[in-house]
Motif scaffolding. Structure first.
Motif, short mmCIF file in Angstrom:
data_model
loop_
_atom_site.label_atom_id
_atom_site.label_comp_id
_atom_site.label_asym_id
_atom_site.label_seq_id
_atom_site.Cartn_x
_atom_site.Cartn_y
_atom_site.Cartn_z
N LYS A 1 0.83 -1.20 0.00
CA LYS A 1 0.00 0.00 0.00
C LYS A 1 0.87 1.26 0.00
O LYS A 1 0.55 2.25 -0.64
N ARG A 2 1.97 1.20 0.78
CA ARG A 2 2.88 2.34 0.84
C ARG A 2 3.51 2.58 -0.54
O ARG A 2 3.66 3.71 -0.97
N PHE A 3 3.88 1.51 -1.23
CA PHE A 3 4.47 1.63 -2.57
C PHE A 3 3.47 2.26 -3.54
O PHE A 3 3.81 3.18 -4.30
N LEU A 4 2.22 1.79 -3.50
CA LEU A 4 1.19 2.35 -4.39
C LEU A 4 0.94 3.82 -4.07
O LEU A 4 0.73 4.64 -4.96
N ALA A 5 0.96 4.14 -2.79
CA ALA A 5 0.75 5.54 -2.40
C ALA A 5 1.88 6.42 -2.93
O ALA A 5 1.66 7.55 -3.38
N THR A 6 3.12 5.88 -2.86
CA THR A 6 4.27 6.64 -3.37
C THR A 6 4.16 6.85 -4.87
O THR A 6 4.42 7.94 -5.38
N VAL A 7 3.77 5.80 -5.59
CA VAL A 7 3.59 5.91 -7.05
C VAL A 7 2.53 6.94 -7.38
O VAL A 7 2.70 7.79 -8.27
N CYS A 8 1.41 6.91 -6.68
CA CYS A 8 0.33 7.88 -6.92
C CYS A 8 0.80 9.29 -6.64
O CYS A 8 0.49 10.24 -7.38
N PHE A 9 1.58 9.46 -5.56
CA PHE A 9 2.09 10.79 -5.22
C PHE A 9 3.01 11.33 -6.31
O PHE A 9 2.91 12.49 -6.73
N LEU A 10 3.92 10.47 -6.79
CA LEU A 10 4.85 10.88 -7.83
C LEU A 10 4.10 11.21 -9.11
O LEU A 10 4.43 12.16 -9.82
N TRP A 11 3.09 10.44 -9.45
CA TRP A 11 2.32 10.71 -10.67
C TRP A 11 1.59 12.05 -10.57
O TRP A 11 1.58 12.85 -11.51
N LEU A 12 0.99 12.31 -9.40
CA LEU A 12 0.29 13.58 -9.21
C LEU A 12 1.26 14.75 -9.28
O LEU A 12 0.89 15.85 -9.72
N ALA A 13 2.49 14.53 -8.85
CA ALA A 13 3.48 15.61 -8.89
C ALA A 13 3.96 15.87 -10.30
O ALA A 13 4.22 17.01 -10.68
N VAL A 14 4.09 14.79 -11.09
CA VAL A 14 4.64 14.93 -12.45
C VAL A 14 3.58 15.27 -13.47
O VAL A 14 3.82 16.01 -14.42
N ALA A 15 2.36 14.76 -13.27
CA ALA A 15 1.31 14.92 -14.28
C ALA A 15 1.04 16.35 -14.68
O ALA A 15 0.88 16.65 -15.87
N PRO A 16 0.98 17.33 -13.73
CA PRO A 16 0.74 18.72 -14.16
C PRO A 16 1.79 19.24 -15.12
O PRO A 16 1.47 19.93 -16.09
N SER A 17 3.08 18.90 -14.88
CA SER A 17 4.12 19.39 -15.78
C SER A 17 4.01 18.73 -17.14
O SER A 17 4.29 19.35 -18.17
N LEU A 18 3.61 17.43 -17.16
CA LEU A 18 3.42 16.76 -18.44
C LEU A 18 2.26 17.38 -19.20
O LEU A 18 2.30 17.53 -20.42
N ALA A 19 1.20 17.74 -18.46
CA ALA A 19 0.03 18.34 -19.10
C ALA A 19 0.37 19.70 -19.70
O ALA A 19 -0.20 20.10 -20.70
N ARG A 20 1.31 20.41 -19.05
CA ARG A 20 1.64 21.74 -19.54
C ARG A 20 2.55 21.69 -20.76
O ARG A 20 2.61 22.64 -21.52
N ALA A 21 3.31 20.61 -20.91
CA ALA A 21 4.24 20.52 -22.03
C ALA A 21 3.46 20.44 -23.33
O ALA A 21 2.46 19.72 -23.43
N ALA A 22 3.90 21.18 -24.33
CA ALA A 22 3.17 21.22 -25.60
C ALA A 22 4.15 21.45 -26.74
O ALA A 22 5.30 21.87 -26.53
N GLU A 23 3.70 21.16 -27.93
CA GLU A 23 4.44 21.47 -29.15
C GLU A 23 3.74 22.62 -29.85
O GLU A 23 2.55 22.54 -30.13
N ILE A 24 4.48 23.68 -30.12
CA ILE A 24 3.89 24.81 -30.83
C ILE A 24 4.51 24.93 -32.22
O ILE A 24 5.71 24.78 -32.39
#
Length: 285
Positions: free
Chosen positions: A2-25
């Motif tokens: 459970k602790r491992f899954l929680a850590t994975v979820c935390f890391l994803w939530l931390a990284v996902a916003p930056s991935l969402a902001r990345a774009a090709e113009i």
């Protein structure tokens, strides 16, 4: 577990916003500015995470493509007239002059020295014009007049068989070249010696491959290449080449595109643009 899954979820939530902001113009860029954009794009990507994909062409052709609905995000034109036309037609917004271009005449085969023997003097005068002494306006005017004399000598020389000029209807630097010839009283004297390209990029290739002995191109182009024999055309011979950037109204990545325009207006980008051979305009559209 459970602790491992929680850590994975935390890391994803931390990284996902930056991935969402990345774009090709997709940046539609005038041919004269493509080398400078190649220096700016990696820095912008480092600062923002967004990637720039250039679409290179003459200002006139890129303008026509935007009017026809081409999927561009930003338009870096080599003039201000066409971006303003797009703004008036509600096809673009956020106009801003990002650079003022300079016109030069050059030869790739070293012919400038052979034609008239003024090569050494022209180089000395060129160095003074590249770094003018603003506290001596009378001396600067004399140097500008000398440079104009060198330009006339080159263009009048009968050994100059072909002169490459960008299409003035499509390329602002071609229009500036036409204005220069008219100011010098040579607009009707080139005759069959004139070779026309669709953009300053194509004109550069004409001269570089020997299809033209001389060419009118952007100062930024000779700065980007190991070119020695060139003459900066005095500013008073042509109208200012104010290069304007706009956000294309149909942009698929408006936030990233606006971020790029803000980056382009910053001091960091201005230093690179100046080093590429452009003058930096005052603030404002």
């Amino acid at each position: 577990m459970k602790r491992f899954l929680a850590t994975v979820c935390f890391l994803w939530l931390a990284v996902a916003p930056s991935l969402a902001r990345a774009a090709e113009i997709r940046v539609a860029v005038a041919a004269n500015f493509v080398d400078c954009l190649a220096e700016l794009a990696p820095l912008f990507a480092q600062r923002s995470g967004h990637r720039v994909t250039p679409i290179v062409g003459s200002t006139g052709r890129l303008f026509a493509q935007i009017r026809q609905g081409a999927p561009f995000d930003v338009f870096l034109a080599a003039d201000a007239r066409r971006p303003r036309m797009l703004v008036d037609a509600e096809l673009a917004l956020r106009p801003r002059v990002y650079a003022r271009g300079r016109l030069v005449f050059w030869s790739a085969d070293g012919g400038l020295g052979r034609w008239s023997g003024w090569q050494d003097q022209a180089r000395r005068d060129q160095a003074r014009v590249d770094q003018p002494q603003t506290d001596q306006p009378q001396t600067d005017q004399i140097r500008t007049d000398q440079l104009q004399t060198h330009l006339l000598q080159a263009l009048r020389n009968p050994n100059l068989r072909h002169v490459a000029i960008a299409n003035p209807d499509l390329a602002p630097y071609g229009r500036a070249a036409d204005q220069t010839l008219e100011s010098l009283g040579l607009d009707s004297r080139l005759g069959g010696r004139r070779v026309q390209g669709s953009s300053v990029g194509q004109v550069w290739q004409f001269a570089a491959t020997g299809h033209a002995m001389g060419a009118f191109v952007a100062y930024a182009q000779v700065r980007a290449e190991p070119v020695e024999r060139y003459l900066i055309v005095p500013d008073h011979l042509y109208q200012p080449i104010d290069q304007m950037a706009v956000l294309v109204a149909g942009s698929r990545e408006p936030e990233a595109a606006l971020s790029f325009l803000e980056f382009l207006a910053g001091d960091e980008a201005a230093a690179i643009i100046a080093d590429c051979g452009y003058r930096i305009p005052e603030s404002g559209p």
